[in-house]
Write a protein that holds these residues in place. Structure first.
Motif, short mmCIF file in Angstrom:
data_model
loop_
_atom_site.label_atom_id
_atom_site.label_comp_id
_atom_site.label_asym_id
_atom_site.label_seq_id
_atom_site.Cartn_x
_atom_site.Cartn_y
_atom_site.Cartn_z
N SER A 1 -2.63 3.41 42.55
CA SER A 1 -2.96 3.61 43.85
C SER A 1 -2.90 4.89 44.02
N MET B 1 -17.78 -0.42 47.31
CA MET B 1 -16.82 -0.09 46.67
C MET B 1 -15.93 -1.30 47.09
N VAL C 1 -12.13 -2.86 46.30
CA VAL C 1 -10.77 -2.55 45.49
C VAL C 1 -9.85 -3.40 45.52
N PHE D 1 -11.11 7.63 37.28
CA PHE D 1 -11.93 7.36 38.50
C PHE D 1 -12.98 8.43 38.54
N PHE E 1 -10.82 -1.40 40.83
CA PHE E 1 -12.00 -0.74 41.40
C PHE E 1 -13.57 -1.42 40.94
#
Length: 443
Positions: A169, A191, A193, A152, A179
């Motif tokens: 997660s 963003m 998700v 990430f 994402f």
């Protein structure tokens, strides 16, 4: 507001001058008379000014407009109408905001707004479920403090976010999240998700099924191929008709074995995100060995295979996986290039990282096929694919090897002029040595 303010001001001035002259005529003291009239006029203005201040500070937005005369009446009226327009605009804007919050609150996907520094500004309730965000404690926190996965961090720092990222997660390892970041405004980010756990599980079931079936088929295929080889080698009295049939069966058994090997290799590549034997790999001798194999594969077709490379440039990763990816690209170039054609291999580095390009002078590929070339079993021309004996998994293997080595594959092709397959590796994957560049072009 109904009378022009200039006329009102002119009347006030005339009244002030007239009053001063009248008092001066009666008292025979014109200076003090004008001073007294001016003081009375200023007191009247100050009184209305204080009433305006109290009205503006009033907590009641619906308070009535204070009584006033002349210029102050016009000013009070204008401020009142301006307040009413602003209040209506705020109500409309608040209604839009409330509707947007209601709609995003109903989403199962998380929506998160980040400022230019990557700090949390706002999120919907789904973000609390998927990422564990807490309204009071997490506001203003950097998103990297809450989502600590290494991939990430790499994804968030990219300039472009064309492809989504899938990671577990941060609050539940059993949940698989996707994402996607979009930039807007002055560097802010939006963003999204999404919970893709079900899709991930189905994909994993497919991978496991293919891997298990491939593994189970290896043993009977090995037995069949072994008996065919034994019959062909130890029974010279076999009639030519049966010998030709057994040779064809042996060829097809070998082709199926190659297919199963490629499927098992893909299954191993997809099992983990990063190679376990991550070591600096000397690319130079690997490419020289691949070039030698390519010349042997060409045989009587007489391809010219050239190699240009930067000496001393190494790559972090798995040597076996990189060799598999690079050899697939080079062997494909040889297979799909007519006899006497050119194949050029180039290995170099720059500020963007390390790059391997394999160019050929083959028939080329139409643009409509390029986005799907790395799909499993995708065929540009099934008849030509059958003639080359490929499994249709070569470019899929290349794609997955590059993904595991933080790289990407770029394909460019012009029908009738050839194709160029370029592997791009990030600077973090490069292990440079203080050795000058060398061009090792060979005919």
């Amino acid at each position: 507001m109904n009378t022009d303010w200039r006329r009102i001001l002119l009347r006030h001035l005339l009244a002030l001058i007239g009053g001063g002259l009248l008092l001066g005529f009666i008292s025979d003291a014109y200076g003090w008379s004008f001073a007294l009239c001016l003081a009375l006029y200023l007191g009247w203005l100050l009184r209305d000014l204080l009433r305006l201040r109290r009205w503006l500070e009033s907590a009641d937005a619906q308070a009535e407009v204070p009584e006033a005369r002349g210029l102050w009446e016009d000013l009070f009226d204008r401020i009142y109408h301006l307040q009413r327009r602003n209040r209506q605009a705020r109500e409309r804007l608040q209604a839009v905001i409330d509707r947007a919050q209601e709609s995003t609150g109903a989403l199962r996907d998380a929506v998160i707004m980040l400022d230019s520094g990557g700090n949390l500004e706002w999120w919907n309730p789904a973000a609390e479920t998927l990422l564990g965000l807490k309204t009071r404690q997490d506001g203003g926190q950097p998103v990297g403090n809450l989502v600590r996965h290494p991939r990430f961090k790499e994804y968030f720092e990219q300039e472009q976010h064309t492809d989504p990222l899938e990671i577990p997660s941060p609050i539940n390892e059993d949940l698989r999240l996707q994402f996607l970041i979009t930039r807007y405004g002055n560097g802010e980010r939006l963003m999204l998700v999404r919970d893709v756990t079900r899709v991930h599980q189905l994909e994993q079931m497919r991978k496991d099924f293919v891997a298990n079936v491939s593994h189970e088929l290896r043993t009977p295929l090995t037995v069949i191929a072994g008996y065919l080889e034994t019959l062909l080698d130890n029974d010279p009295g076999t009639s030519p008709r049966w010998r030709r049939a057994m040779q064809q069966m042996q060829e097809q058994a070998g082709r199926m074995q190659n297919l199963l090997n490629d499927l098992l290799l893909l299954a191993r590549l997809e099992a983990t995100d990063y190679p376990s034997d991550n070591q600096p790999v000397a690319v130079e001798p690997m490419l020289q060995s691949i070039r030698t194999d390519a010349l042997a594969l060409s045989g009587e077709r007489g391809h010219r295979v050239q190699l240009d490379m930067e000496v001393g440039l190494r790559l972090k990763g798995s040597e076996a996986e990189l060799r598999s990816a690079f050899s697939n690209l080079v062997f494909n170039a040889v297979k799909y290039t007519p006899a006497g054609g050119d194949v050029r291999i180039r290995w170099w580095s720059d500020a963007q990282g390390a790059h391997l390009a394999v160019a050929d002078s083959g028939v080329g590929i139409e643009a409509k096929h390029l986005p799907r070339l790395t799909e499993r079993f995708y065929r540009v021309d099934s008849s030509r694919a059958l003639s080359t004996g490929g499994t249709g998994l070569g470019l899929a293997i290349v794609k997955h090897v590059l993904l595991r080595h933080r790289g990407k594959l770029e394909i460019a092709s012009v029908p009738g002029k050839g194709s160029v397959f370029t592997c791009h590796f990030a600077p973090a994957q490069v292990v440079p040595l203080s050795v000058g560049a060398l061009s090792a072009a060979e005919d």
